[in-house]
Write a protein that holds these residues in place. Structure first.
Motif, PDB file in Angstrom:
ATOM      1  N   GLU A 255      -2.816   6.281   2.674  1.00 11.69           N
ATOM      2  CA  GLU A 255      -2.754   5.008   3.409  1.00 11.69           C
ATOM      3  C   GLU A 255      -3.778   4.980   4.536  1.00 11.69           C
ATOM      4  O   GLU A 255      -4.495   3.992   4.729  1.00 11.69           O
ATOM      5  CB  GLU A 255      -1.352   4.821   3.989  1.00 11.69           C
ATOM      6  CG  GLU A 255      -0.408   4.034   3.123  1.00 11.69           C
ATOM      7  CD  GLU A 255       0.783   3.513   3.886  1.00 11.69           C
ATOM      8  OE1 GLU A 255       0.903   2.284   4.015  1.00 11.69           O
ATOM      9  OE2 GLU A 255       1.593   4.339   4.371  1.00 11.69           O
ATOM     10  N   GLU A 256      -3.834   6.053   5.307  1.00 15.30           N
ATOM     11  CA  GLU A 256      -4.686   6.098   6.499  1.00 15.30           C
ATOM     12  C   GLU A 256      -6.150   5.892   6.166  1.00 15.30           C
ATOM     13  O   GLU A 256      -6.864   5.189   6.886  1.00 15.30           O
ATOM     14  CB  GLU A 256      -4.487   7.451   7.197  1.00 15.30           C
ATOM     15  CG  GLU A 256      -5.327   7.653   8.442  1.00 15.30           C
ATOM     16  CD  GLU A 256      -5.147   9.054   9.006  1.00 15.30           C
ATOM     17  OE1 GLU A 256      -6.130   9.819   9.024  1.00 15.30           O
ATOM     18  OE2 GLU A 256      -4.027   9.386   9.414  1.00 15.30           O
TER      19      GLU A 256
ATOM     20  N   ASP B 102       0.752   9.569   3.424  1.00 14.55           N
ATOM     21  CA  ASP B 102       0.243   9.140   4.733  1.00 14.55           C
ATOM     22  C   ASP B 102      -1.273   9.093   4.761  1.00 14.55           C
ATOM     23  O   ASP B 102      -1.875   8.131   5.253  1.00 14.55           O
ATOM     24  CB  ASP B 102       0.762  10.070   5.830  1.00 14.55           C
ATOM     25  CG  ASP B 102       2.247   9.879   6.102  1.00 14.55           C
ATOM     26  OD1 ASP B 102       2.783   8.827   5.714  1.00 14.55           O
ATOM     27  OD2 ASP B 102       2.857  10.781   6.690  1.00 14.55           O
TER      28      ASP B 102
ATOM     29  N   ALA C  42       0.504   4.441  -2.423  1.00 16.48           N
ATOM     30  CA  ALA C  42       0.205   5.748  -1.839  1.00 16.48           C
ATOM     31  C   ALA C  42       1.197   6.806  -2.316  1.00 16.48           C
ATOM     32  O   ALA C  42       0.804   7.937  -2.655  1.00 16.48           O
ATOM     33  CB  ALA C  42       0.228   5.646  -0.314  1.00 16.48           C
TER      34      ALA C  42
ATOM     35  N   PRO D 203       0.810  -1.223   0.000  1.00 14.18           N
ATOM     36  CA  PRO D 203       0.000   0.000   0.000  1.00 14.18           C
ATOM     37  C   PRO D 203       0.844   1.275   0.000  1.00 14.18           C
ATOM     38  O   PRO D 203       0.472   2.268  -0.634  1.00 14.18           O
ATOM     39  CB  PRO D 203      -0.823  -0.132   1.283  1.00 14.18           C
ATOM     40  CG  PRO D 203      -0.925  -1.599   1.520  1.00 14.18           C
ATOM     41  CD  PRO D 203       0.378  -2.164   1.049  1.00 14.18           C
ATOM     42  N   ARG D 204       2.007   1.238   0.659  1.00 10.10           N
ATOM     43  CA  ARG D 204       2.822   2.449   0.725  1.00 10.10           C
ATOM     44  C   ARG D 204       3.320   2.844  -0.667  1.00 10.10           C
ATOM     45  O   ARG D 204       3.368   4.032  -0.995  1.00 10.10           O
ATOM     46  CB  ARG D 204       4.008   2.226   1.668  1.00 10.10           C
ATOM     47  CG  ARG D 204       4.845   3.486   1.887  1.00 10.10           C
ATOM     48  CD  ARG D 204       4.029   4.531   2.631  1.00 10.10           C
ATOM     49  NE  ARG D 204       4.726   5.795   2.751  1.00 10.10           N
ATOM     50  CZ  ARG D 204       4.239   6.847   3.425  1.00 10.10           C
ATOM     51  NH1 ARG D 204       3.058   6.755   4.003  1.00 10.10           N
ATOM     52  NH2 ARG D 204       4.928   7.952   3.506  1.00 10.10           N
TER      53      ARG D 204
ATOM     54  N   ALA E  91      -5.220   3.311  -0.457  1.00 14.09           N
ATOM     55  CA  ALA E  91      -4.076   2.565  -0.992  1.00 14.09           C
ATOM     56  C   ALA E  91      -4.306   1.064  -0.880  1.00 14.09           C
ATOM     57  O   ALA E  91      -4.009   0.297  -1.809  1.00 14.09           O
ATOM     58  CB  ALA E  91      -2.799   2.965  -0.254  1.00 14.09           C
ATOM     59  N   THR E  92      -4.844   0.626   0.242  1.00 16.01           N
ATOM     60  CA  THR E  92      -5.114  -0.808   0.423  1.00 16.01           C
ATOM     61  C   THR E  92      -6.170  -1.302  -0.553  1.00 16.01           C
ATOM     62  O   THR E  92      -6.040  -2.394  -1.139  1.00 16.01           O
ATOM     63  CB  THR E  92      -5.572  -1.077   1.867  1.00 16.01           C
ATOM     64  OG1 THR E  92      -4.537  -0.670   2.766  1.00 16.01           O
ATOM     65  CG2 THR E  92      -5.873  -2.544   2.086  1.00 16.01           C
TER      66      THR E  92
END
Length: 489
Positions: free
Chosen positions: A119-120, A116, A72, A68-69, A124-125
């Motif tokens: 992702e949060e 960030d 992102a 995911p990072r 992204a996931t």
């Protein structure tokens, strides 16, 4: 060729997408780009770009799990995300959402999609997994998350309690309620991406927990809250927690503390929920549920509990403002606050409806907290040579219900001071019995100050307690208003 220009609002804007103009709108700046449709279209394009990025990475690394990072970071630097961020800024200014200004200059506004935040919020996931999402809902959720407008917030505090309430109970500007699954679910950030987030709580597991909540007016400033950890987080909510700690045999402690912007963001101050395994049918693993130790109210007890809470809450004095209120009022209120906070601090080291501390160190802490509480309430005018005598006598007058109890309370307080002296000099730790008896006494003395609030504020209550040692009439005048609260032990 793209020309850039730094505006007075401190935004670097690509003129192919937006032009900023000044205008007089109640001191605000008007931007033609402040259009929600532009933002929604930009976010839709960004989702498509995200899917293309994910597909490209899968092709580049066949068989490898996407991180995911990586998604992102790639998406945050894309042209589509930059366009969405620019559109969101101008719409946030129009909505006066998340604005930070210096004079007439806007330093920033709204929220930006960064690696960030992507992702949060779970985007992204979702893209990594290739999971189907409702684009229209996701885009609408993102637009509100980034650009507002401001909405009412919720200060949500979870407490160590187990009870069923048919409707919330108002306590000093807060509402006490047992949260349902839907109550908790509706507050979570970006519900359209909820399945892909690391959530601050699981509505299925937290359903039934007891909370205090307070609704907060819409705030144009977001994201600037800095929460320093506190040794005793209960101290900030001492008024509603004191009410509950007087009505029940338990000293109520906080488990969670969150500032909630429903559907957008949750800011965590505290999360120390304790969990215990719940037995299953033996064929499945145990389910871990929050372990509530205090109150344990049955549904049939609700009417009496509700009446008692409202009765005690009505006794709380109004907090004096720095500019208003007499010197006596401010001093008396400060001492009441100290006493309440010390009661709550000592309760942190207890378990449920007992005052059994977790270890000897905490037993000593609890004893000292209780002594400070008593001295704050009835030890104002004492000198070194008479502290024990005056505090034991005044405490007996306020805490006891008859002559036998008064003799016992006075003896207990004298013993407490002897124990304190031994502990300070390295002697034996206080016993469980000492702490159980002392907690009950402190609660009754706080109640006495609340019931006789006018006399307490004027400073006359301690003198009336002294006079009650010699006057049956004065003793009766102090005792009679306390009779309706004899259930507090």
């Amino acid at each position: 060729m793209h020309n850039t220009h730094r505006l007075s609002v401190h935004f670097v804007v690509d003129h192919e997408y937006a032009v900023a103009t000044s205008g007089d709108m109640d001191g605000r700046v008007s931007f033609p780009m402040a259009d929600r449709t532009i933002l929604l279209d930009s976010l839709h394009d960004m989702l498509e770009a995200g899917r293309s990025l994910a597909a490209t990475l899968r092709d580049a690394y066949p068989g490898a799990a996407l991180e995911p990072r990586r998604i992102a970071e790639a998406l945050a630097s894309s042209t589509e995300a930059e366009r969405a961020n620019t559109a969101a800024k101008f719409l946030a200014i129009e909505n006066q959402y998340g604005v930070r200004r210096r004079g007439n200059d806007y330093l920033s506004a709204g929220r930006k999609l960064t690696p960030d935040t992507i992702e949060e919020i779970g985007l992204a996931t979702a893209l990594c997994l290739g999971s189907p999402i409702d684009d229209k809902r996701v885009v609408c959720d993102l637009a509100s998350y980034m650009s507002g407008p401001p909405i009412p917030g919720i200060h949500l505090v979870g407490i160590d309690a187990s009870l069923t309430l048919s409707e919330p109970i108002s306590i000093d500007g807060w509402e006490l309620f047992a949260a349902s699954r839907d109550d908790l679910k509706v507050m979570l950030p970006l519900p359209s991406l909820g399945d892909f987030q690391v959530r601050p709580w699981d509505p299925e597991i937290w359903a039934g927990l007891v909370f205090l909540r307070r609704f907060i007016k819409p705030d144009p400033v977001i994201g600037l809250r800095l929460f320093a950890p506190e040794a005793f987080p209960e101290w900030g909510l001492w008024r509603p927690l004191l009410v509950l700690s007087l009505v029940t045999p338990d000293v109520i402690t906080m488990w969670t503390d969150h500032d909630v912007e429903p559907g957008r963001r949750i800011y965590k101050r505290l999360d120390r929920v304790y969990y215990e395994p719940v037995a299953t049918d033996g064929e499945h693993e145990a389910i871990w549920r929050p372990f509530a130790r205090a109150i344990n109210l049955e549904q049939s007890d609700e009417p009496a509990f509700r009446e008692q809470v409202l009765q005690i809450a009505a006794l709380l004095p109004q907090e004096p403002s720095p500019a208003n209120g007499s010197k006596n009022l401010k001093s008396a209120y400060a001492r009441l606050k100290i006493a309440a906070q010390r009661l709550l601090a000592a309760g942190q080291h207890a378990t449920g409806s007992t005052a059994t501390p977790m270890d000897p160190v905490h037993a000593t802490d609890a004893l000292l907290h209780y002594v400070v509480a008593l001295e704050a309430l009835v030890g104002v005018d004492t000198r070194d040579g008479e502290i024990v005598r005056k505090i034991s006598q005044r405490t007996a007058i306020l805490a006891a219900r008859n002559d036998t109890e008064r003799i016992g309370v006075a003896r207990e307080i004298r013993n407490v001071y002897q124990t304190r002296s031994r502990v300070i000099h390295g002697g034996a730790e206080p016993s469980i019995r000492d702490l159980e008896a002392l907690r009950a006494i402190v609660r009754r003395v706080i109640l006495g100050a609340l019931v006789h609030i006018d006399s307490y504020i004027s400073g006359n209550l301690i003198h009336r307690c002294d006079e009650a040692l010699l006057s049956a009439g004065m003793l009766e005048s102090l005792r009679e208003p306390l009779i309706p609260f004899d259930y507090i032990t």
